[in-house]
Design a protein around this motif. Structure first.
Motif, short mmCIF file in Angstrom:
data_model
loop_
_atom_site.label_atom_id
_atom_site.label_comp_id
_atom_site.label_asym_id
_atom_site.label_seq_id
_atom_site.Cartn_x
_atom_site.Cartn_y
_atom_site.Cartn_z
N LEU A 80 0.83 -1.20 0.00
CA LEU A 80 0.00 0.00 0.00
C LEU A 80 0.87 1.26 0.00
CD1 LEU A 80 -2.83 -1.00 2.51
CD2 LEU A 80 -3.08 -0.61 0.05
N LEU A 81 1.95 1.23 0.76
CA LEU A 81 2.85 2.38 0.81
C LEU A 81 3.46 2.66 -0.56
CD1 LEU A 81 4.48 4.53 2.34
CD2 LEU A 81 6.18 2.76 2.86
N VAL A 82 3.95 1.60 -1.21
CA VAL A 82 4.60 1.78 -2.52
C VAL A 82 3.62 2.26 -3.57
CG1 VAL A 82 5.84 0.63 -4.37
CG2 VAL A 82 6.35 0.04 -2.00
N VAL A 83 2.48 1.57 -3.68
CA VAL A 83 1.50 1.94 -4.71
C VAL A 83 0.92 3.32 -4.41
CG1 VAL A 83 -0.66 1.29 -5.84
CG2 VAL A 83 0.97 -0.48 -5.18
N GLY A 84 0.71 3.63 -3.13
CA GLY A 84 0.21 4.95 -2.77
C GLY A 84 1.17 6.05 -3.19
N LEU A 85 2.48 5.79 -3.02
CA LEU A 85 3.48 6.77 -3.44
C LEU A 85 3.46 6.96 -4.95
CD1 LEU A 85 5.83 8.63 -2.74
CD2 LEU A 85 7.37 6.65 -2.85
N PHE A 86 3.25 5.87 -5.70
CA PHE A 86 3.16 5.97 -7.16
C PHE A 86 1.93 6.79 -7.57
CE2 PHE A 86 6.51 2.91 -7.59
CZ PHE A 86 7.00 3.09 -8.88
N VAL A 87 0.82 6.63 -6.85
CA VAL A 87 -0.38 7.43 -7.15
C VAL A 87 -0.07 8.92 -6.98
CG1 VAL A 87 -2.74 7.97 -6.47
CG2 VAL A 87 -1.99 5.59 -6.53
N ILE A 88 0.52 9.25 -5.83
CA ILE A 88 0.82 10.66 -5.54
C ILE A 88 1.81 11.22 -6.57
CG2 ILE A 88 1.92 12.21 -3.87
CD1 ILE A 88 0.89 10.30 -1.67
N ALA A 89 2.86 10.47 -6.86
CA ALA A 89 3.87 10.93 -7.81
C ALA A 89 3.28 11.14 -9.20
CB ALA A 89 5.02 9.92 -7.88
N ASN A 90 2.36 10.26 -9.60
CA ASN A 90 1.75 10.40 -10.92
C ASN A 90 0.82 11.62 -10.98
OD1 ASN A 90 2.87 8.25 -12.47
ND2 ASN A 90 1.62 6.79 -11.31
N VAL A 91 0.14 11.92 -9.89
CA VAL A 91 -0.70 13.12 -9.85
C VAL A 91 0.19 14.37 -9.93
CG1 VAL A 91 -2.28 14.49 -8.45
CG2 VAL A 91 -2.58 12.01 -8.59
N SER A 93 2.99 14.52 -11.41
CA SER A 93 3.48 14.58 -12.79
C SER A 93 2.51 15.33 -13.70
CB SER A 93 3.70 13.16 -13.34
OG SER A 93 4.70 12.48 -12.61
N VAL A 94 1.21 15.13 -13.46
CA VAL A 94 0.20 15.80 -14.29
C VAL A 94 0.33 17.32 -14.16
CG1 VAL A 94 -2.26 16.14 -14.69
CG2 VAL A 94 -1.39 13.85 -14.09
N TYR A 95 0.60 17.79 -12.96
CA TYR A 95 0.63 19.24 -12.71
C TYR A 95 2.05 19.80 -12.62
CZ TYR A 95 -4.29 18.52 -11.62
OH TYR A 95 -5.63 18.20 -11.69
N ALA A 96 3.06 19.01 -13.04
CA ALA A 96 4.45 19.47 -12.95
C ALA A 96 4.65 20.76 -13.74
CB ALA A 96 5.39 18.39 -13.48
N PRO A 97 5.16 21.83 -13.09
CA PRO A 97 5.34 23.11 -13.79
C PRO A 97 6.54 23.13 -14.71
CG PRO A 97 6.12 23.27 -11.53
CD PRO A 97 5.50 21.91 -11.66
N ASN A 98 7.49 22.21 -14.49
CA ASN A 98 8.67 22.15 -15.34
C ASN A 98 9.20 20.72 -15.38
OD1 ASN A 98 10.51 21.82 -12.97
ND2 ASN A 98 9.90 23.96 -12.57
N TRP A 169 -2.63 11.00 -16.41
CA TRP A 169 -3.71 10.63 -15.50
C TRP A 169 -3.96 9.12 -15.56
CZ3 TRP A 169 -5.46 12.61 -11.36
CH2 TRP A 169 -5.57 14.00 -11.18
N PHE A 170 -3.75 8.52 -16.73
CA PHE A 170 -3.93 7.08 -16.88
C PHE A 170 -3.01 6.32 -15.92
CE2 PHE A 170 -2.50 3.17 -19.25
CZ PHE A 170 -3.66 2.43 -19.06
#
Length: 406
Positions: A80-91, A93-98, A169-170
């Motif tokens: 859960l910790l690993v997959v949860g971190l991937f969810v947060i990191a991917n979100v 990524s969507v809003y990365a300013p640079n 987002w996918f």
């Protein structure tokens, strides 16, 4: 959904496989959208390629150590910790300013990538009887195959039809589904017999482990020396169109799933014989690719078999290391993830060198070179460490651990 189905061991194993699909999809899916990323952030495609290479480097570096650090944690919580971190990191990524923020969002979760793999393999093995372990792990490997071959074209298609943000987002949505599935359906998996770090690291004293590591490097180098240039080979040598190459990737993936099922049966019943024969059969396929690579129909048949052998090789690699150190399964799986990635790096580099010096068609010889080296290392293990001897050594080692007052 039927409650019995939800609680079945097979259902849990497929959830573990879907979690791996989400992680591999995040790792490999970005390959199909590098041009769009380069355009959005105003960088070159080679710079955008850091999203792939630095991710793989983080996995290779953390592979031996992170699973070791997490080896005493409840396996469900670790996943859960690993997959949860991937969810947060991917979100993020969507809003990365640079591009720098995007790169950090990719690399940080990559360090925990080996943790999920290691825990998922051990969890799958613990879910079934010892005789069914190889089959359970083979099912988990389906997530690897799907992430590598199916995830990339899906991500590229979403980016082309909708937008780059939609494709990012996918990644997040797939991992979120995996997180919720693990949370809801996977039971608590506390570590009942925790080994000390010293006990786990002690497996590195065994020559058998190092010989197995070398084999894994050679086999993965052999596979990726050619597969990394799969699309280029079909374009340059076979002269297939972009759509045809996409279909070949799908064919490769579908037969790869069949390869996982075959691996489960072969490694459960005839593991050593399978490992010995594997490089010879794969070498024959590579030779067929070399001599019939310019013909579309024969290549289609060859690719179907190639896909089966590719995933069979991944399963053999995982078995080869974990069977050498069964007393430390978490650490052994971490070693597999790390050195398999090292093999990917070495194979891709050498394959690219062969192409640069000799042309695309001759990349086959780089794969054959590593297959020969892999066969030699497999033969050394089968001669020096027969299964009966290894089992006896492992039983003695387990006995010494049980009576150790520490």
């Amino acid at each position: 959904m039927n409650l019995n189905v939800i609680n079945s061991k097979s259902f849990i194993i497929y959830i573990l496989a879907f979690g791996i699909f989400g992680i591999i999809n995040t790792e490999m899916g970005v390959i199909g959208i590098l041009p769009q990323i380069a355009q959005q952030f105003g960088i070159s495609v080679s710079q955008a390629g850091l999203l792939v290479s630095l991710f793989a480097l983080a996995v290779a570096i953390s592979g031996p150590f992170m699973p070791l650090l997490f080896s005493g944690i409840n396996r469900k919580n670790a996943m859960l910790l690993v997959v949860g971190l991937f969810v947060i990191a991917n979100v993020v990524s969507v809003y990365a300013p640079n591009f720098t923020v995007l790169l950090i969002a990719r690399v940080v979760p990559a360090f925990l990538h080996p943790v999920y793999f290691s825990v998922a393999f051990v969890a799958a093995a613990n879910t079934v009887s010892k005789e069914q372990t190889s089959k359970a792990i083979a099912k988990v490997f389906m997530g690897v195959t799907a992430g590598m071959v199916i995830g990339t074209p899906i991500t590229s298609y979403i980016a082309d039809v909708i937008s780059l943000d939609a494709s990012l987002w996918f990644f997040a949505v797939v991992n979120a589904i995996a997180f919720l599935s693990i949370l809801a359906f996977v039971p608590s998996m506390p570590v009942k017999e925790r080994l000390s770090y010293g006990q786990q690291l002690s497996v590195l004293k065994k020559p058998l482990v190092w010989l197995s590591i070398v084999t894994v490097i050679f086999l993965n180098s052999a596979m990726y020396a050619v597969y990394s240039f799969f699309a280029e080979y079909l374009d340059t040598v076979t002269h297939m169109s972009g759509k045809q190459i996409s279909l070949m990737l799908v064919l490769f993936g579908v037969t790869g799933i069949a390869g996982n099922l075959l691996a489960g049966k072969l490694l459960s019943n005839k593991a050593m014989a399978t490992a010995l024969v594997y490089p010879l059969i794969f070498a024959a396929i590579y030779l067929l690719v070399f001599f019939f690579g310019s013909f579309s129909l024969p290549m289609t048949i060859i690719i179907a078999v190639w896909g089966v052998l590719f995933t069979l090789g991944l399963n053999i690699s995982q078995y080869w290391i974990t069977s050498a150190a069964p007393e430390a399964p978490d650490f052994a799986n971490g070693l597999f993830v790390s050195f398999a990635n090292l093999g990917v790096t070495i194979g891709t580099f050498i394959g690219g060198s062969f192409i640069a010096e000799m042309g695309t068609q001759h990349v086959i010889w780089s794969g054959l070179l590593f297959l020969v080296l892999g066969l030699v290392s497999i033969m050394l293990r089968t001669v020096r460490y027969n299964p009966q001897k290894v089992d006896l050594l492992n039983k003695k080692r387990h006995l010494s651990v049980d009576i150790d007052p520490s």
